[in-house]
Design an enzyme around this catalytic site. Structure first.
Site, PDB file in Angstrom:
ATOM      1  CD  GLU A   1       9.232 -43.270 -20.950  1.00 54.18           C
ATOM      2  OE1 GLU A   1       9.341 -44.521 -20.993  1.00 54.18           O
ATOM      3  OE2 GLU A   1       9.990 -42.551 -20.280  1.00 54.18           O
TER       4      GLU A   1
ATOM      5  CG  PHE B   1      22.722 -37.893 -20.364  1.00 51.39           C
ATOM      6  CD1 PHE B   1      23.109 -39.218 -20.263  1.00 51.39           C
ATOM      7  CD2 PHE B   1      21.638 -37.462 -19.619  1.00 51.39           C
ATOM      8  CE1 PHE B   1      22.438 -40.101 -19.432  1.00 51.39           C
ATOM      9  CE2 PHE B   1      20.946 -38.336 -18.783  1.00 51.39           C
ATOM     10  CZ  PHE B   1      21.349 -39.672 -18.696  1.00 51.39           C
ATOM     11  CD  GLN B   2      18.022 -39.544 -20.465  1.00 48.75           C
ATOM     12  OE1 GLN B   2      17.372 -38.537 -20.224  1.00 48.75           O
ATOM     13  NE2 GLN B   2      17.804 -40.684 -19.844  1.00 48.75           N
TER      14      GLN B   2
ATOM     15  CE  LYS C   1      16.529 -29.101 -18.227  1.00 46.19           C
ATOM     16  NZ  LYS C   1      17.395 -30.057 -17.492  1.00 46.19           N
TER      17      LYS C   1
ATOM     18  CG  MET D   1      -2.704 -65.262 -34.821  1.00 44.82           C
ATOM     19  SD  MET D   1      -4.224 -66.121 -35.310  1.00 44.82           S
ATOM     20  CE  MET D   1      -5.451 -64.876 -34.926  1.00 44.82           C
TER      21      MET D   1
END
Length: 609
Positions: free
Chosen positions: A79, A141-142, A191, A503
């Site tokens: 993502e 959940f999640q 949802k 760097m």
């Protein structure tokens, strides 16, 4: 290596990917449809053509409804890549970029990309799925409070729990993301809101938001004061920032500079806003800006800052920054005025509108003495330039960038990651065009370049796109090579491979007595990695081989990875140490005694500059 340019079998890029645009967009305004369908319907009405995302449980209704709509979906491998792709799309197109993810880890994986967009003022809408509203706050959940997580790194965010709220929220979010100072907006949709039904209603009137009324036109009295300051200045310098591209002010800036004959320098994000090949262009300012630029700023009597925010990498020590200069600051966001540098005249407004108001009143002045002084400063710097060194058989990153600029005639769209290669690119690829350099400026996000370039490809598929990336940053998001293959993306990836986190290593060399803690970097064989993705891989170890590699990359149908094996302990010059005065730079040595030159230094290796 006996034959450094390694040729692999040419393979054809993927054919049309899944999710390719359908021909006709449904129009369900006034009809009852699901919240998930409303989402895509609203995105279509906003003109969205492509989104970048990754499906999951809490966003599955939206993904299922997506198949009915003519919006291209690009399936990423992480993502974070989706957020950077939306960012790259927005930077290259000037439109709002859109990414989509599920709840929990899917949403939090977007965070780095959202923060990158926030720091660089990039218009983006990030859509996330959320657990059903009945489970909010239960540690389901999640479940993650993504609006809470992103509150400090978004321009605004929304939690949507009703299907009928989705369309108005989309309208408002795009308005917020793209008006005033651009920035990212998060829309978190439960949802059950996606699954429920509502009448698709779309208000065609302009969005009106209390407290969100950007001021695009500066006050007339401020314009009059600015004209007086500009026309009376003897040693003025224009500081061109990202706001030039954001406001589409390139043409007006060119007219303004030619009308006033003022030398013009750019921030990192401002490169391309004013043509690098123009005689009034000084190049980049700041920590790794050219020495003559920073010295000119310190000796100026007037700074005209256009769409830039006086970042600490630009100013060095603020207490000693341009001590003799009056300062005019043109800025859309009032919060930036006097935040870092106290200015004499703020002009709150859009850069393009401001230049348009100034143009009828500013006049060309005699600046021969000022340009003579700048030429004097340039002469000193030129003899230190690594490009003046003869080919000693070794490959330096600066040579790769310079040759890439020459071979592409400066017309490529270049996307860089963060590190030494980013600064070499800014120094040696001369950008004449706006939106042709995409890079993470404010946040300095390693792993940005490859996914951002994929996003840029969908915005400008006809452009020749080069990714310039270090071996460290490339490995952070290299999984998106598979996205390139699956989606049929054609970009060229130039890995500046020095075997270090370069760097950080440079800072360790300069300021930590060369104690290279955790910076030596083992990498996979990038040519084999490309081959494993069914892409073309090439390797270059000599400057004389750069041209052949570039031509092979151009001729290939899909994405190409070129592994440039450059000198390991090369450094970027000049450099303003953090917190030092802007004119107090570490310069590339020039005719210095050999004992003062480190053995790795290319000037030492070639004898003299």
């Amino acid at each position: 290596m006996a034959n450094p340019v390694l040729k692999l079998e040419t393979k054809t890029a993927a054919s049309a990917p899944q999710g390719a645009p359908k021909a006709v967009a449904p129009d369900n305004r006034g009809k009852e449809i699901s919240g998930a369908e409303i989402l895509w319907e609203a995105l279509g009405l906003q003109g969205v053509e492509v989104v970048f995302g990754y499906p999951g449980g809490a966003i599955m209704p939206a993904y299922d409804a997506m198949l009915k709509y003519p919006i291209r979906h690009v399936l990423v491998r992480h993502e974070q890549g989706a957020a950077h792709m939306a960012d790259g799309y927005a930077r290259a197109s000037g439109k709002v970029g859109v990414c989509i993810a599920t709840s929990g880890p899917g949403a939090t994986n977007l965070v780095t990309g959202i923060a990158t967009a926030m720091l660089d003022s990039i218009p983006m809408v990030a859509i996330t799925g959320q657990v059903p509203s009945t489970l909010l706050g239960t540690d389901a959940f999640q479940e993650t409070d993504i609006t809470g997580v992103t509150l400090p790194i978004t321009k605004h965010n929304y939690l949507v729990t009703k299907a009928e709220a989705i369309a108005p929220t989309i309208r408002e979010a795009f308005h917020v993301a793209s008006t005033g100072r651009p920035g990212p907006v998060v829309i978190d949709i439960t949802k059950d809101a996606q699954q429920a039904s509502a009448v698709m209603e779309w208000d065609e009137d302009p969005v009106q938001l209390p407290g969100h009324r950007p001021q695009y036109h500066p006050l007339p009295e401020s314009i009059a004061q600015a004209v007086e300051m500009i026309n009376s200045a003897l040693r003025p310098v224009i500081l061109a920032g990202h706001g030039i591209a954001q406001s589409g002010a390139n043409d007006l800036l060119l007219q303004f500079v030619e009308q006033t004959d003022i030398p013009t320098t750019s921030t990192l994000l401002g490169l391309g806003g004013f043509p690098a090949s123009h005689p009034n262009s000084l190049g980049m300012m700041g920590m790794h800006g050219e020495a003559w630029v920073n010295t000119a700023i310190q000796e100026a009597d007037l700074l005209i800052a256009l769409g830039m925010r006086f970042d600490d990498r630009v100013t060095g020590n603020i207490k000693t920054y341009a001590p003799d200069a009056k300062k005019i600051h043109v800025e859309l966001d009032p919060a930036e005025i006097n935040k870092n540098v106290k200015v004499d005249l703020p002009l709150i407004g859009d850069v393009r509108e401001t230049l348009h108001a100034l143009m009828p009143h500013v006049e060309k002045q005699d600046r021969k003495a000022w340009f003579a002084r700048i030429d004097e400063l340039k002469g000193d710097s030129a003899v230190r330039d690594i490009q003046q060194l003869p080919d000693n058989g070794k490959l330096y990153a600066a040579h790769v960038i310079h040759d890439l600029w020459r071979l592409t005639k400066g017309k490529a769209l270049v996307v860089t990651d963060v590190g030494q290669h980013q600064m070499w690119e800014a120094q040696y690829y001369k950008h004449d065009y706006s939106r042709k350099l995409l890079t993470s400026g404010g946040l300095g996000t390693m792993g940005f370049a490859l996914p951002a370039a994929i996003g840029a490809y969908f915005a400008q598929p006809e452009d020749e796109i080069w990714v310039v990336v270090g071996d460290g940053g490339f490995q952070m998001t290299a999984a998106e090579l598979t996205t390139c293959k699956q989606e049929g993306v054609k970009i060229h990836v130039a890995i500046i491979n020095n075997g270090y986190l370069g760097m950080v290593r440079q800072w360790q060399e300069f300021f930590y007595d060369r104690r290279y803690a955790a910076t030596p970097l083992l990498s996979p064989d990038f040519v084999k990695l490309a081959d494993a993705h069914d892409l073309l891989g090439l390797r270059v170890t000599k400057r004389s081989e750069i041209g052949q590699a570039v031509e092979e990359a151009r001729a290939y149908e899909g994405t190409v990875v070129v592994d440039f094996r450059v000198e390991q302990e090369d450094s970027v010059y000049p450099m303003v140490p953090s917190g030092a005065d802007l004119h107090n730079m570490i310069r590339r040595p020039s005719a210095a005694p050999a004992k003062e030159i480190r053995k790795h230094n290319p000037i030492y290796e070639t004898g003299e500059d």
